[in-house]
Structures are given as C-alpha cells and as structure tokens.
Design an enzyme around this catalytic site. Structure first.
Site, PDB file in Angstrom:
ATOM      1  N   HIS A 126      21.835 -40.202   1.063  1.00 23.35           N
ATOM      2  CA  HIS A 126      21.654 -41.539   0.488  1.00 23.35           C
ATOM      3  C   HIS A 126      22.415 -41.725  -0.821  1.00 23.35           C
ATOM      4  O   HIS A 126      22.598 -42.843  -1.279  1.00 23.35           O
ATOM      5  CB  HIS A 126      20.156 -41.856   0.306  1.00 23.35           C
ATOM      6  CG  HIS A 126      19.495 -41.186  -0.857  1.00 23.35           C
ATOM      7  ND1 HIS A 126      18.699 -40.072  -0.719  1.00 23.35           N
ATOM      8  CD2 HIS A 126      19.486 -41.469  -2.184  1.00 23.35           C
ATOM      9  CE1 HIS A 126      18.225 -39.705  -1.891  1.00 23.35           C
ATOM     10  NE2 HIS A 126      18.692 -40.542  -2.810  1.00 23.35           N
ATOM     11  N   ASP A 156      18.725 -36.287   5.471  1.00 22.75           N
ATOM     12  CA  ASP A 156      19.251 -36.846   4.229  1.00 22.75           C
ATOM     13  C   ASP A 156      20.097 -35.829   3.469  1.00 22.75           C
ATOM     14  O   ASP A 156      19.970 -35.681   2.251  1.00 22.75           O
ATOM     15  CB  ASP A 156      18.111 -37.354   3.335  1.00 22.75           C
ATOM     16  CG  ASP A 156      18.615 -38.275   2.217  1.00 22.75           C
ATOM     17  OD1 ASP A 156      19.741 -38.800   2.354  1.00 22.75           O
ATOM     18  OD2 ASP A 156      17.908 -38.435   1.206  1.00 22.75           O
ATOM     19  N   GLY A 228      18.589 -40.468  -9.953  1.00 20.13           N
ATOM     20  CA  GLY A 228      19.799 -39.761 -10.351  1.00 20.13           C
ATOM     21  C   GLY A 228      19.692 -38.275 -10.117  1.00 20.13           C
ATOM     22  O   GLY A 228      20.698 -37.566 -10.060  1.00 20.13           O
ATOM     23  N   ASN A 229      18.463 -37.752  -9.968  1.00 22.81           N
ATOM     24  CA  ASN A 229      18.271 -36.349  -9.618  1.00 22.81           C
ATOM     25  C   ASN A 229      18.547 -36.085  -8.134  1.00 22.81           C
ATOM     26  O   ASN A 229      18.676 -34.932  -7.720  1.00 22.81           O
ATOM     27  CB  ASN A 229      16.842 -35.887  -9.923  1.00 22.81           C
ATOM     28  CG  ASN A 229      16.657 -35.401 -11.340  1.00 22.81           C
ATOM     29  OD1 ASN A 229      16.039 -36.066 -12.151  1.00 22.81           O
ATOM     30  ND2 ASN A 229      17.209 -34.230 -11.656  1.00 22.81           N
ATOM     31  N   SER A 230      18.593 -37.141  -7.334  1.00 18.26           N
ATOM     32  CA  SER A 230      18.761 -36.972  -5.890  1.00 18.26           C
ATOM     33  C   SER A 230      19.997 -36.139  -5.573  1.00 18.26           C
ATOM     34  O   SER A 230      21.082 -36.415  -6.076  1.00 18.26           O
ATOM     35  CB  SER A 230      18.897 -38.332  -5.207  1.00 18.26           C
ATOM     36  OG  SER A 230      17.688 -39.031  -5.243  1.00 18.26           O
ATOM     37  N   ILE A 289       5.942 -36.118  23.182  1.00 21.77           N
ATOM     38  CA  ILE A 289       4.791 -35.351  22.710  1.00 21.77           C
ATOM     39  C   ILE A 289       3.773 -36.243  22.025  1.00 21.77           C
ATOM     40  O   ILE A 289       4.089 -37.351  21.568  1.00 21.77           O
ATOM     41  CB  ILE A 289       5.212 -34.219  21.746  1.00 21.77           C
ATOM     42  CG1 ILE A 289       5.987 -34.783  20.542  1.00 21.77           C
ATOM     43  CG2 ILE A 289       6.032 -33.174  22.476  1.00 21.77           C
ATOM     44  CD1 ILE A 289       6.342 -33.721  19.516  1.00 21.77           C
TER      45      ILE A 289
END
Length: 497
Positions: A126, A156, A228-230, A289
């Site tokens: 992202h 991601d 911003g840490n992503s 399932i």
C-alpha cells in the site's frame, strides 16, 4: 561501653562496609552485552537500559520511500503566474511539484528496509501501490530511483530494486515463531516524514486477525507505530527483522500503542517468490471451508472445536478425486496443526505448488490420513456464491416434518421450479417453520439436504430415520450438508431438543 571499645566497634563497621563495597565492585554487571549490541535485562528491570548500540548498527539499512502518483483527469485550466510576475519562480516550483491542476501529482511517504546488498528493498504494497515514480531515501541523505520487482495485495508486501553505486548494508530476517508475548522489539521508520525514528516496545500479542486479508496472522506491538512507519522493520533484540510494520488501530491517526506487523514466518516466502518470479505462487487445495463451532464439533462427536470443515470441493481442483470429501474436518496439514478455520488457507498458501502432502482429517468420527498434491492458486480460484432460495413449496408424493423442516422428494417439477441440477441428489426442503432453528439458519424451500451427520439421504424417510437414530444416540445437534440448485454446498447445525 568505654572509649576504646567504641573505637574498635566503629572500625569494625567501617571494615565491613569497605568489604561489602569491594564485593559489589567485583560482582558481574547486572547488564551484559547480548547479540548485536543489545543489552540483556536483569530480573525486575522495567526495560532495556539502552538500545543505542543496536539502533546505531541498523539505521543505515532502513530507508524512507517517497512515491508520486498522477491523479489524472481534467481538473480545469493550468495554473500560471501573470506575465512578468515576480512570483513566477514560486509558481513554477509549486505547480511543477504538485502538477498543474489538470494532472496533479499525489505524493506519499513510507518506510522500507534493505534485504540484499545488491539493492533489494522490502516495503508494504500500500506504500507504493499505483505509484508512477518511486524514490528511496537513505540515512546518509542519498537518493535512488526504484523499480517495482513484484507486489502481493493479499499480504500487503512489495519488493523494490535500486542500483546502488556500492553494496548496501542489509539486515537479516529472524524467526518470528520464536518470539514470545512480552519480548522486547524495536521499530525503525519514517513516521510523519521524520526519517530514522526509533521506538521500543514489546510484543503484545500474536496471531491477530484484523480482517485485512485472507492470511492475517499479525504480531501486535505497543512500540509506537504511526503513519509513515508502514513497510518498516520490527526488530528483535538481536537486530533481526521479525516483522514488517503494516497497520495501526487509532481513532486519532496517531499511535495509541496498538500496532500490527506481518510476521517473517509469513513474509519471507512471499518476499522470496516476489524476488524470484515477480509474483506469488501459492499452493491451492480447491475446497470451500467453514469454521468448526461447538455445535458442529458436537454433531461430529469431536471433543472440542478445531480444524476446518470442508463445505465443498471445487470441480476440477486438486482434490476433486475423492481424496478429501465434503464433511471432512482438516485438523493437520503437512505436519502443521490446523486449530482454526483461518489457519488452513494460510498453511496451504505457504506450501510449494506441486508438493504431495499428508492431510489428517476427521471423517465419520475417526481420524485418517490422506495424501494430496497441491495445485497453484490463481486469482480466479475463489469459492463464492450467493445462497438463494424460493419461498414456493412443491407437492410431492411423500412429505414428512422434523426439526422445523418439511422434507419431500425431488421430482422433475421440483427440479424445474427450483433450478436443481440433474446431478444433485438428496431430500428437498418443501417448507420451513417460522421461528424454528432451521429458519434462523436460513434454510429455505428449494434447498436440498444431501447428508445428515455425514450420511447421505435421498428420501424423506431416510432423513427421518437418520434424525431418530441421532436422538437415540444422545446427540444434541444434527449436522446437515445442504446445497442450492447450483450445487453450492454449505453445512448447517441444528439442535434436536
């Protein structure tokens, strides 16, 4: 006590204090160096004395990622300064940076980390999704353009490649499975554009499902993670990456101590595939399932709810050969326990395509092992369908009622009215009593009951007999395999008291 005795007593006390101080000075320090500059904790200490040495050795491997994306579209006339305006330079810089209003540029910031000295960098999908331009900013102030090697929306994750003039400093992956709740961790990233930010916390929980994708298995941490840490790394105290920071829960947009990281046990195989193939190549079992709740477990004679209930087999899939059957409960796959339904898709996806694996299932109340060979999961391999029904009932020669359901035989008229395929066999649901458990479970006229408690039924009499035997055996619940006219299976558990 005379004066001389008092002097001797004071001298003795002084000597004892000196000896005690010398003993403390000679004792091993409470904090010893451990791993890559990390410091082990003495019992009862509130936290690491310092992670300065650890952070110093890792900062150069963590990068800031900035992207530009063209918003596109016709957004009105170009913005220009008046002819000869003294603000011409300002206008040119401002609108070149952001676009001219007709094709705006949208910028975003995130984090990443170097995993190979040749220039491979890991981040979140992202962070770079839809970007026209990706730039990597290093701790020394240098910048390099990056190309996208591959991305995976389901986990991601994304892998980038830069061409450095000299080998980069990479960080190793650690084993997230060895991490325990309460272990210290350190995050480094680019929150709110403030590059090289270090935060420390603990692992608050493991195996979190936050409904962000089919393979959720997040590490939860209270180390401060903000926007911003992503894409940035979550380190253990040995300087190994054990997670990729991805998401936070925050009403305000800032850290409230609930952050989530993708564990390396899930991420490493995805990253390796993206580097090698530019895409993911996941294993595929070809089944639908359902979760095993207490009612299902009771109806199958299981001691406790566990595993994944096979609700249907995908035609043409890897197990469309009778090796696994609808109604089986998978409790172990390729040597790994399946405790919950959501464990199975993740374990299967992590298993190499084409591998023959052993699967432990519960069938007819007994554990048995079958062998299957995995196929490859494609984007279109989704098991989904709308469950629809018809309120009309069909007159049949035989109609019997139990569990709030009126059972009937499947006639040619019933097949035509409800769109029931010729290959479908079972007992037709003619009507459902209002207020009954069957009504609550959305059993509808036109549905077909294929099995009751894992035994096939083809007539109303067989259905009634099967229910009577379950009651005589002391069973409190009946597990029904039901299909609609299109052949889409599901399992429903009904109480029999």
């Amino acid at each position: 006590m005379n004066v001389q005795a008092l002097i001797r007593f004071r001298s003795l006390i002084t000597l004892l204090l000196v000896l005690a101080a010398a003993s403390l000075a000679a004792a091993p320090p409470a904090l010893a160096q451990s791993g890559a500059g990390a410091r082990a904790l003495a019992p009862g200490q509130p936290g690491p004395a310092s992670v300065a040495d650890l952070a110093e050795g890792l900062l150069d491997s963590v990068v800031n990622i900035s992207t530009r994306q063209s918003a596109g579209g016709d957004r009105g006339p170009a913005m220009r300064a008046p002819e000869g305006s003294p603000f011409q330079d300002f206008f040119d810089e401002f609108f070149n940076e952001r676009g001219d209003g007709r094709g705006r540029k949208v910028s975003s910031l995130g984090s990443g980390f170097v995993v190979d000295p040749s220039g491979f960098i890991v981040t979140n999908n992202h962070v770079i999704e839809g970007a026209d331009d990706i730039e990597v900013n290093f701790a020394d102030g240098s910048k390099l353009k990056a190309t996208l090697v591959g991305a995976d929306t389901k986990t991601d994750l994304a892998v980038l490649k830069v061409e450095p003039p000299a080998p980069l400093k990479a960080v190793p992956f650690g084993d997230s499975e060895k991490m325990r709740i309460g272990d210290w961790v350190m995050a480094i990233g680019n929150p709110f554009g403030l590059g090289g930010t270090v935060t420390v916390g603990i692992i608050s929980a493991r195996g979190r499902d936050i409904q962000s994708g089919p393979y959720d298995n997040f590490i939860q941490t209270d180390a401060a993670i903000n926007r911003g840490n992503s894409g940035g790394p979550l380190f253990n105290m040995q300087g190994e990456v054990i997670g990729i920071n991805t998401a936070i829960i925050s009403p305000s947009g800032g850290s409230i101590g609930i952050g989530f990281a993708i564990p390396t046990e899930l991420a490493v195989s995805v990253i390796n595939q993206l580097r090698e193939f530019g895409e993911t190549r996941r294993g595929w079992l070809g089944v639908r399932i359902q979760p095993v709740n207490e009612e299902v477990a009771s109806s199958l004679g299981m001691g406790r709810p566990r595993g994944a209930l096979i609700a249907g087999i995908i035609k043409g899939g890897p197990v469309d050969n009778g090796s696994i059957l609808a109604g089986d409960v998978v409790v172990k796959f390729d040597g790994r326990d399946v405790d919950e339904m959501r464990d199975l898709p993740r374990i299967v996806a992590e298993t190499p395509v084409g591998k023959e694996v052993e699967v432990v299932v519960i069938r007819d109340g007994k554990e048995m092992t079958v062998k299957v060979t995995l196929g490859r999961l494609e984007d279109g391999d989704q098991a989904a369908g709308d469950e629809t029904g018809d309120d009309g009932a069909v007159e049949t020669p035989v109609a019997l009622t139990a569990l709030g359901i009126t059972f009937g035989e499947i006639t040619d008229d019933a097949r035509a009215e409800h769109g029931i395929g010729d290959e479908i066999e079972g007992v037709l649901v003619l009507s459902v009593e209002d207020g009954s458990a069957a009504k609550e479970k959305k059993i509808m006229p036109g549905d077909v009951i294929v099995e009751i408690a894992q035994e096939a039924v083809t007539t109303p009499e067989e259905a009634m007999d099967r229910i009577a035997r379950l009651k005589s055996d002391g069973r409190r619940n009946a597990l029904l395999m039901i299909t609609n006219g299109a052949g889409e299976l599901r399992f429903v558990t009904l109480r029999m008291d």
